[in-house]
Write a protein that holds these residues in place. Structure first.
Motif, PDB file in Angstrom:
ATOM      1  N   MET A   1       0.832  -1.202   0.000  1.00 50.10           N
ATOM      2  CA  MET A   1       0.000   0.000   0.000  1.00 50.10           C
ATOM      3  C   MET A   1       0.870   1.258   0.000  1.00 50.10           C
ATOM      4  SD  MET A   1      -2.999   1.352   0.079  1.00 50.10           S
ATOM      5  CE  MET A   1      -4.445   0.930   1.003  1.00 50.10           C
ATOM      6  N   TYR A   2       1.888   1.284   0.867  1.00 51.90           N
ATOM      7  CA  TYR A   2       2.753   2.467   0.936  1.00 51.90           C
ATOM      8  C   TYR A   2       3.473   2.692  -0.386  1.00 51.90           C
ATOM      9  CZ  TYR A   2       6.810   5.391   1.796  1.00 51.90           C
ATOM     10  OH  TYR A   2       7.759   6.368   1.686  1.00 51.90           O
ATOM     11  N   GLN A   3       4.123   1.624  -0.907  1.00 48.59           N
ATOM     12  CA  GLN A   3       4.918   1.768  -2.127  1.00 48.59           C
ATOM     13  C   GLN A   3       4.046   2.115  -3.328  1.00 48.59           C
ATOM     14  OE1 GLN A   3       7.463  -1.555  -3.071  1.00 48.59           O
ATOM     15  NE2 GLN A   3       7.733  -0.884  -5.161  1.00 48.59           N
ATOM     16  N   ILE A   5       0.784   3.418  -3.504  1.00 50.22           N
ATOM     17  CA  ILE A   5      -0.114   4.575  -3.476  1.00 50.22           C
ATOM     18  C   ILE A   5       0.473   5.761  -2.713  1.00 50.22           C
ATOM     19  CG2 ILE A   5      -2.396   5.402  -2.782  1.00 50.22           C
ATOM     20  CD1 ILE A   5      -3.395   2.504  -3.137  1.00 50.22           C
ATOM     21  N   VAL A   6       0.759   5.563  -1.430  1.00 48.52           N
ATOM     22  CA  VAL A   6       1.195   6.676  -0.577  1.00 48.52           C
ATOM     23  C   VAL A   6       2.504   7.271  -1.067  1.00 48.52           C
ATOM     24  CG1 VAL A   6       1.818   7.363   1.770  1.00 48.52           C
ATOM     25  CG2 VAL A   6      -0.003   5.691   1.395  1.00 48.52           C
ATOM     26  N   LYS A   7       3.479   6.426  -1.381  1.00 47.70           N
ATOM     27  CA  LYS A   7       4.795   6.908  -1.823  1.00 47.70           C
ATOM     28  C   LYS A   7       4.665   7.717  -3.108  1.00 47.70           C
ATOM     29  CE  LYS A   7       9.475   5.110  -2.762  1.00 47.70           C
ATOM     30  NZ  LYS A   7      10.235   5.890  -1.766  1.00 47.70           N
ATOM     31  N   ARG A   8       3.817   7.246  -4.025  1.00 47.39           N
ATOM     32  CA  ARG A   8       3.628   7.961  -5.292  1.00 47.39           C
ATOM     33  C   ARG A   8       2.963   9.324  -5.062  1.00 47.39           C
ATOM     34  NH1 ARG A   8       5.513  10.084  -9.229  1.00 47.39           N
ATOM     35  NH2 ARG A   8       4.169  10.503 -11.012  1.00 47.39           N
ATOM     36  N   LEU A   9       1.962   9.376  -4.187  1.00 47.58           N
ATOM     37  CA  LEU A   9       1.290  10.638  -3.882  1.00 47.58           C
ATOM     38  C   LEU A   9       2.253  11.626  -3.227  1.00 47.58           C
ATOM     39  CD1 LEU A   9      -2.194   9.392  -2.610  1.00 47.58           C
ATOM     40  CD2 LEU A   9      -1.672  10.485  -4.808  1.00 47.58           C
ATOM     41  N   LEU A  10       3.112  11.128  -2.350  1.00 44.11           N
ATOM     42  CA  LEU A  10       4.122  11.977  -1.716  1.00 44.11           C
ATOM     43  C   LEU A  10       5.110  12.504  -2.758  1.00 44.11           C
ATOM     44  CD1 LEU A  10       4.877   9.997   1.582  1.00 44.11           C
ATOM     45  CD2 LEU A  10       3.815  12.258   1.397  1.00 44.11           C
ATOM     46  N   SER A 113      11.498   8.427  -8.195  1.00 43.23           N
ATOM     47  CA  SER A 113      10.873   8.725  -6.912  1.00 43.23           C
ATOM     48  C   SER A 113      11.802   9.684  -6.166  1.00 43.23           C
ATOM     49  CB  SER A 113      10.692   7.434  -6.105  1.00 43.23           C
ATOM     50  OG  SER A 113      10.109   7.683  -4.854  1.00 43.23           O
ATOM     51  N   PHE A 172       7.793   3.588   5.108  1.00 43.88           N
ATOM     52  CA  PHE A 172       7.639   5.031   5.286  1.00 43.88           C
ATOM     53  C   PHE A 172       8.694   5.566   6.256  1.00 43.88           C
ATOM     54  CE2 PHE A 172       5.792   8.582   7.767  1.00 43.88           C
ATOM     55  CZ  PHE A 172       5.722   9.522   6.747  1.00 43.88           C
TER      56      PHE A 172
END
Length: 195
Positions: A1-3, A5-10, A113, A172
Motif C-alpha cells: 500500500m505504501y509503495q 499509493i502513498v509513496k507515489r502521492l508523496l 521517486s 515510510f
C-alpha cells in the motif's frame, strides 16, 4: 500500500512544491551554466528505471561540453574533487547537490521517486547479479539509502548492496530517515568524492 499509493502521492506533492525552487534555480544558474562554454543548461542521460525500463534523467550540466567519459575500474562514474572536466559552477552545484534538482521533473513524470536506489547506466544491467537486479523492483530515487549514508565514498558494488537492502526494507519510516540523513549529508558535504 505504501509503495504503490502513498509513496507515489508523496512524490507528486513534493515534486510540485520543488518546481518553484527549480524555476528560481533555472533563472539564476541557467545563464551561468550556458555562458561558461555556450553549452546546454541541462544534461539528459539514459538511465535504468523500474523493471529495467530506460528513461532520460535530467540534471543541471556540471561538465564542459564534449568531455570524455571516464570510469573507475569497477565501471562506476569517475568522481574526483579536481576533475578537470567539471566547470567552476559545476563544482559548486555538485558539492551542494543542486545539479540533481531537475530530477523532480522525473519524479513528477513517474520515472523516478524522491527516495529510492540511484539509477545506473543501461550498460550496467548486464553486470547485475540476480540479487542486484532486485533494485529494479522500485522506481529509482533522487536520493536513497546509499546517497544519504555513503554518497560517493563507496564502490559501485557496495552501492548495489545498499540498493538491495533498501528495496528489501522499504517503509515510510525508512524513507523519512533517509530524507533527514540526506539533508545532513548535503549540508555537511560528506562523501562527495571517492578516495
Amino acid at each position: 500500500m505504501y509503495q504503490m499509493i502513498v509513496k507515489r502521492l508523496l512524490d507528486i506533492a513534493i515534486s510540485v512544491m520543488a518546481l518553484l525552487f527549480l524555476l528560481i534555480l533555472f533563472v539564476i544558474l541557467g545563464p551561468i551554466i550556458y555562458f561558461t562554454d555556450k553549452g546546454p543548461i541541462f544534461y539528459c542521460a539514459p538511465r535504468v528505471g523500474k523493471n529495467g525500463k530506460i528513461f532520460n534523467m535530467f540534471k543541471f550540466r556540471s561538465m564542459y561540453v564534449n568531455v570524455p567519459d571516464i570510469r573507475n575500474e569497477d565501471g562506476s562514474t569517475y568522481n574526483s574533487e579536481k576533475d578537470p572536466r567539471v566547470t567552476p559552477i559545476g563544482r559548486i552545484i555538485r558539492q551542494t547537490s543542486l545539479d540533481e534538482i531537475p530530477q523532480f521533473l522525473n519524479t513528477l513524470f513517474g520515472t523516478m521517486s524522491v527516495i529510492g536506489p540511484r539509477p545506473d547506466l543501461p550498460t550496467a544491467i548486464d553486470k547485475y547479479t540476480e540479487t542486484e537486479r532486485r533494485k529494479l523492483k522500485v522506481r529509482p530515487g533522487i536520493t536513497g539509502y546509499n546517497q544519504a549514508y555513503f554518497r560517493n565514498s563507496v564502490t559501485w558494488k557496495e552501492c548495489l548492496e545498499h540498493d538491495v537492502y533498501y528495496v528489501e526494507n522499504l517503509s515510510f519510516l525508512f524513507d523519512v530517515k533517509i530524507f533527514i540523513k540526506t539533508l545532513e549529508s548535503v549540508i555537511m558535504q560528506k562523501g562527495i568524492h571517492r578516495n
